[in-house]
Design a protein around this motif. Structure first.
Motif, PDB file in Angstrom:
ATOM      1  N   PHE A   9      23.334  40.708  35.567  1.00  0.00           N
ATOM      2  CA  PHE A   9      22.796  41.950  36.071  1.00  0.00           C
ATOM      3  C   PHE A   9      21.964  42.777  35.345  1.00  0.00           C
ATOM      4  O   PHE A   9      22.010  43.395  34.391  1.00  0.00           O
ATOM      5  N   ASN A  10      20.736  41.712  35.265  1.00  0.00           N
ATOM      6  CA  ASN A  10      19.574  42.253  34.462  1.00  0.00           C
ATOM      7  C   ASN A  10      18.267  41.891  35.372  1.00  0.00           C
ATOM      8  O   ASN A  10      17.822  40.986  35.538  1.00  0.00           O
ATOM      9  N   SER A  11      17.580  43.078  35.964  1.00  0.00           N
ATOM     10  CA  SER A  11      16.404  42.639  36.923  1.00  0.00           C
ATOM     11  C   SER A  11      15.411  41.993  36.245  1.00  0.00           C
ATOM     12  O   SER A  11      14.573  41.500  36.929  1.00  0.00           O
ATOM     13  N   ALA A  12      15.133  42.522  34.890  1.00  0.00           N
ATOM     14  CA  ALA A  12      14.120  41.608  34.254  1.00  0.00           C
ATOM     15  C   ALA A  12      14.396  40.072  34.058  1.00  0.00           C
ATOM     16  O   ALA A  12      13.522  39.241  34.135  1.00  0.00           O
ATOM     17  N   LEU A  13      15.423  39.868  33.983  1.00  0.00           N
ATOM     18  CA  LEU A  13      15.910  38.248  33.687  1.00  0.00           C
ATOM     19  C   LEU A  13      16.317  37.694  35.074  1.00  0.00           C
ATOM     20  O   LEU A  13      16.253  36.834  35.510  1.00  0.00           O
ATOM     21  N   SER A  14      17.352  38.094  35.835  1.00  0.00           N
ATOM     22  CA  SER A  14      17.886  37.973  37.091  1.00  0.00           C
ATOM     23  C   SER A  14      18.567  36.765  37.217  1.00  0.00           C
ATOM     24  O   SER A  14      19.731  36.562  37.589  1.00  0.00           O
ATOM     25  N   VAL A  15      17.950  35.529  36.680  1.00  0.00           N
ATOM     26  CA  VAL A  15      18.340  34.336  36.932  1.00  0.00           C
ATOM     27  C   VAL A  15      18.463  33.315  35.563  1.00  0.00           C
ATOM     28  O   VAL A  15      17.315  33.165  35.076  1.00  0.00           O
ATOM     29  N   LEU A  16      19.565  32.887  35.323  1.00  0.00           N
ATOM     30  CA  LEU A  16      19.439  32.139  34.097  1.00  0.00           C
ATOM     31  C   LEU A  16      20.474  30.920  34.349  1.00  0.00           C
ATOM     32  O   LEU A  16      21.360  31.222  35.259  1.00  0.00           O
ATOM     33  N   ASP A  17      19.987  29.810  33.656  1.00  0.00           N
ATOM     34  CA  ASP A  17      20.961  28.608  33.730  1.00  0.00           C
ATOM     35  C   ASP A  17      21.731  28.408  32.523  1.00  0.00           C
ATOM     36  O   ASP A  17      21.411  28.745  31.452  1.00  0.00           O
ATOM     37  N   PRO A  28      30.635  28.616  43.358  1.00  0.00           N
ATOM     38  CA  PRO A  28      29.886  29.518  43.555  1.00  0.00           C
ATOM     39  C   PRO A  28      30.607  30.795  43.932  1.00  0.00           C
ATOM     40  O   PRO A  28      31.795  30.750  44.682  1.00  0.00           O
ATOM     41  N   GLY A  29      30.117  31.807  43.448  1.00  0.00           N
ATOM     42  CA  GLY A  29      30.954  33.184  43.664  1.00  0.00           C
ATOM     43  C   GLY A  29      31.702  33.440  42.342  1.00  0.00           C
ATOM     44  O   GLY A  29      32.022  34.746  42.184  1.00  0.00           O
ATOM     45  N   SER A  30      32.105  32.401  41.416  1.00  0.00           N
ATOM     46  CA  SER A  30      32.784  33.046  40.221  1.00  0.00           C
ATOM     47  C   SER A  30      32.131  33.905  39.425  1.00  0.00           C
ATOM     48  O   SER A  30      30.801  33.773  39.184  1.00  0.00           O
ATOM     49  N   VAL A  31      32.774  34.837  39.081  1.00  0.00           N
ATOM     50  CA  VAL A  31      32.462  36.062  37.842  1.00  0.00           C
ATOM     51  C   VAL A  31      32.572  35.475  36.529  1.00  0.00           C
ATOM     52  O   VAL A  31      33.977  35.378  36.052  1.00  0.00           O
ATOM     53  N   VAL A  32      31.581  35.510  35.907  1.00  0.00           N
ATOM     54  CA  VAL A  32      31.871  34.466  34.361  1.00  0.00           C
ATOM     55  C   VAL A  32      31.173  35.516  33.470  1.00  0.00           C
ATOM     56  O   VAL A  32      30.215  36.481  33.602  1.00  0.00           O
ATOM     57  N   VAL A  33      31.504  35.221  32.021  1.00  0.00           N
ATOM     58  CA  VAL A  33      30.875  35.698  30.968  1.00  0.00           C
ATOM     59  C   VAL A  33      30.210  34.745  30.342  1.00  0.00           C
ATOM     60  O   VAL A  33      30.606  33.780  29.946  1.00  0.00           O
ATOM     61  N   ALA A  34      29.062  35.222  29.753  1.00  0.00           N
ATOM     62  CA  ALA A  34      28.024  34.035  29.138  1.00  0.00           C
ATOM     63  C   ALA A  34      27.294  34.720  28.072  1.00  0.00           C
ATOM     64  O   ALA A  34      26.965  35.959  28.171  1.00  0.00           O
ATOM     65  N   ILE A  41      26.813  38.662  28.535  1.00  0.00           N
ATOM     66  CA  ILE A  41      26.608  39.377  29.723  1.00  0.00           C
ATOM     67  C   ILE A  41      27.265  38.873  30.905  1.00  0.00           C
ATOM     68  O   ILE A  41      28.110  37.761  30.502  1.00  0.00           O
ATOM     69  N   THR A  42      27.624  39.509  31.810  1.00  0.00           N
ATOM     70  CA  THR A  42      28.350  39.119  33.035  1.00  0.00           C
ATOM     71  C   THR A  42      27.400  38.529  34.125  1.00  0.00           C
ATOM     72  O   THR A  42      26.254  39.011  34.358  1.00  0.00           O
ATOM     73  N   GLY A  43      27.822  37.767  34.887  1.00  0.00           N
ATOM     74  CA  GLY A  43      26.919  36.850  35.694  1.00  0.00           C
ATOM     75  C   GLY A  43      27.852  36.425  36.852  1.00  0.00           C
ATOM     76  O   GLY A  43      29.002  36.047  36.710  1.00  0.00           O
TER      77      GLY A  43
END
Length: 721
Positions: A9-17, A28-34, A41-43
């Motif tokens: 939930f950060n438009s500047a980063l958007s996608v992280l591995d 796919p679809g799981s809500v996780v903390v990373a 952050i939540t993703g």
């Protein structure tokens, strides 16, 4: 090692591995903390092939911390997030944030403490304690809520807690909602209603995508008709979503729903407390919330098994989000039904021209309710030409409208006066030097509100007190209100009819479900003689004793640069006209206008909707406007005017050249200053087959903007300010 791709939930980063630790299961679809640096952050776990690749070497990937205890987002909802982001040129992270819209709901089950009477008595009785004990019989809630119910201070109740008269009870925040009974009070439908309801019920049973346009005149019983497919979905164990354009309409709908189903639906709107949002979100995601009624944001919630969406008053402009992700809930509702495979019903007495076009082309199936329920007749409509029948000097009601109100008062019937302008007057100026009160943050006049004794900007919320003297010349008693708002009309009505009971109904006075409920109860009980309101009263209300509607200024909506002005004016006036004569008594509508020959006014007076829509359709076809062409707006803004202008001019110099594409601008926006930001606009007109979003994204990608410059894209815009 298991590599996963997260939408964060950060438009500047958007996608992280990240990588998944041994023993932890994700899908796919799981809500996780990373982890992200020192923060967490939540993703949302996403299919790797549907998001941009990340070049971070596998050995550098950090492990996710935990999987949150909520059901994974289903694949159709993930496809809806992708489609919405792509169509409206918005970051996927911003769309996904609307799905995960209750942070507290992500933390799993939780409890809270409520209080109730224990049956004991206090050592010493006081009047306040006696009042509280009498009022709280059978009640259970928090101390604050109980204090509101009893009308005493929280201190009084805490004293009763200390003496054991009120006892604490631990309850689950996520306790289930009362179930709806689809057979609680099945109505007798007219043959027309039954035919439409049966078709919708069949579509729910078929479990397949089917878009319907429910086109019924005001008072035809559209709500009772679409209640039947809702009941069928509940019988099948599936969930239902009803979208309403205004929170003020919620109370009216809740009352009708509870009468039909024996329990209230689950609500979702901005007035909910955080604990209420959490409870609703979890019930929706777990599938225990059977029917949800809410504002446009309810559309993105993670329903476990959605089987029907109803968009009530589907023509309403308030279904279009004006900032952030600028989506139209009406259109996204159709796409959600498409992705998940169930029917969607767009209900309206004055459908959007785009919806009618979709029905005529066969994309939507049109279901019609052409007559009012129970034999009630549509009201008689007449115009008052203000150039021939002007009001008295300094007044706003024409003599014929005044006489009609007098007649209704004598008969004990209700009248409704409609003016789509809040406050007392749209402009205040000094008659000595000509000074005008302007908003310091917007290029807009301050609107006088006499009920709350303030000058307010309706765009940014700036408020100031009206001064005793002119700020420019210092002259006392020289400030003049120019033009009417609903409060000024109310003043005139109270002068003309001092014995009448008057209510002003606007978003200022009905700004909560509770106030809306009080207004509806007063109107239905006959405690109000004359209602004066804005567009808030044009839809959804059913007052059987209301037999007269007066439209104060039908030309108001035709002013300015709104490219849909004629359609909006027709919809508003037709909707407010539909409040008259909904019971056994006939209704009358008087439309005050300076342009009785204007096509939209003439169509309203003649009750000829088809001729208006036909003419408007041809005008749109000729102009290449929706539904025959596409519109988009690009808004460049900055706190520095020169910076915004330079960015807009630089973007304009690189405009793409495509067949079937016309780009107008840049030009200062009608509201050139809004919330402290200077604004320049482009208006893009494209053929239906143009790859509009791709063209806009490619065009903007060639530019680099200064940090203070914001660029917004509005696909299918409804606001042109």
């Amino acid at each position: 090692m298991n590599r996963i791709r997260l939408l964060v939930f950060n438009s500047a980063l958007s996608v992280l591995d990240y990588r998944v630790p041994d023993g932890m299961r994700v899908e796919p679809g799981s809500v996780v903390v990373a982890p992200l640096g020192p923060r967490q952050i939540t993703g949302i776990v996403w299919e790797a092939d549907r998001l941009p690749a990340n070049e971070v070497p596998a050995e550098k990937l950090r492990p996710i911390i935990e999987v949150l205890p909520v059901p994974p987002l289903a694949a159709p909802l993930r496809r809806l997030i992708e489609w919405t982001a792509d169509y409206y040129c918005a970051p996927m992270s911003s769309v996904a944030r609307m799905v995960i819209s209750s942070g507290g709901a992500l933390n799993g089950p939780a409890t809270m403490t409520e209080y109730r009477l224990s049956g004991g008595m206090p050592e010493r009785m006081t009047p306040q304690r006696e009042l509280a004990i009498a009022a709280l019989e059978g009640e259970q809630a928090t101390i604050r809520e109980l204090a509101g119910i009893a009308g005493v201070s929280e201190g009084v109740l805490r004293g009763l807690v200390n003496q054991g008269v009120i006892e604490p009870v631990t309850v689950s925040i996520d306790r289930p909602f009362a179930p709806a009974d689809p057979d609680f009070d099945v109505p007798e439908l007219s043959p027309e209603q039954r035919e439409v309801a049966d078709e919708l019920v069949g579509a729910v049973r078929a479990r397949a995508f089917a878009p319907f346009l429910l086109d019924g005149v005001t008072g035809s019983g559209k709500t009772e008709t679409y209640f039947e497919p809702m009941a069928e979905a509940v019988r099948m164990g599936r969930q239902v979503l009803v979208l309403l354009p205004e929170i003020a309409l919620t109370e009216n709908f809740l009352k009708r729903f509870e009468h039909r189903f024996g329990a209230a639906p689950v609500q979702w709107h901005s007035s909910l407390k955080s604990t209420e949002r959490r409870r609703a979100w979890r019930a929706i995601s777990e599938g225990t919330a059977q029917v949800v009624v809410g504002a446009r944001s309810a559309l993105f919630l993670p329903y476990r098994d959605l089987g029907l969406i109803v968009v009530d008053e589907a023509h309403e402009v308030s279904f279009k989000q004006d900032d952030g992700v600028r989506y139209n809930a009406r259109d996204v509702a159709v796409m959600r039904a498409h992705f998940e495979g169930f029917p969607v019903v767009l209900a309206s007495a004055t459908p959007a021209l785009e919806s009618l076009h979709m029905a005529e082309s066969g994309t939507y199936k049109r279901l019609e309710l052409p007559s009012r329920f129970g034999g009630a007749e549509l009201p008689h409509i007449d115009t008052i030409d203000l150039t021939q029948e002007p009001p008295e000097r300094g007044h706003w009601l024409a003599p014929r409208l005044i006489a009609a109100i007098e007649d209704r008062l004598a008969k004990g019937e209700q009248s409704l006066l409609f003016l789509n302008r809040r406050g007392y007057a749209p402009l205040t100026l000094c008659r000595n030097c000509g000074f005008r009160f302007k908003c310091p943050n917007c290029s807009a006049w301050l609107v006088e509100h006499r009920l709350s004794a303030r000058l307010a900007c309706h765009h940014c919320g700036h408020v100031e007190q009206p001064p005793a003297t002119c700020p420019e010349c210092g002259e006392p008693d020289c400030l003049v209100a120019c033009g009417p708002g609903v409060e000024r009309i109310a003043d005139e009505v109270e002068q003309l009819f001092p014995e009448a009971r008057v209510a002003v109904a606007t978003s200022d006075t009905l700004n909560s479900p509770e106030r809306a409920a009080d207004f509806i109860e007063a109107a239905e009980s006959g405690a109000i003689d004359i209602i004066i309101g804005t567009q808030l009263v044009t839809k959804g209300f059913h007052f059987p004793e209301l037999t007269l509607v007066g439209v104060i200024d039908a030309d108001l909506g035709l002013e300015g640069g709104d490219l849909r002005a004629a359609e909006r004016t027709y919809q508003q006036v037709a909707q407010v006209a539909g409040r008259a004569g909904r019971g056994a008594k006939s209704g009358e509508v008087l439309i005050q206008t300076r342009h009785p020959g204007a096509p939209v006014i003439a169509a309203l007076a003649e009750g000829n909707r088809d001729s208006f829509y036909g003419a408007e359709t041809e005008a749109r076809r000729h102009a290449g406007a929706p539904p025959f062409g596409r519109w988009a707006a690009i808004i460049i803004s900055s706190e520095d005017d020169a910076e915004a202008r330079e960015a807009a001019n630089r973007l304009g110099a690189t405009r793409p050249q495509h067949d079937g594409l016309m780009i107008l601008g840049p030009a200062p926006a009608p509201l050139a200053l809004l919330r402290g930001r200077y604004r320049y606009r482009f208006l893009v007109n494209a053929r239906r087959n143009a790859q509009l979003q791709a063209i806009l994204n490619d065009w903007l990608a060639t530019q680099s903007f200064a940090p203070g410059v914001r660029v917004g894209i509005d696909i299918d815009p409804y606001s042109f300010v």
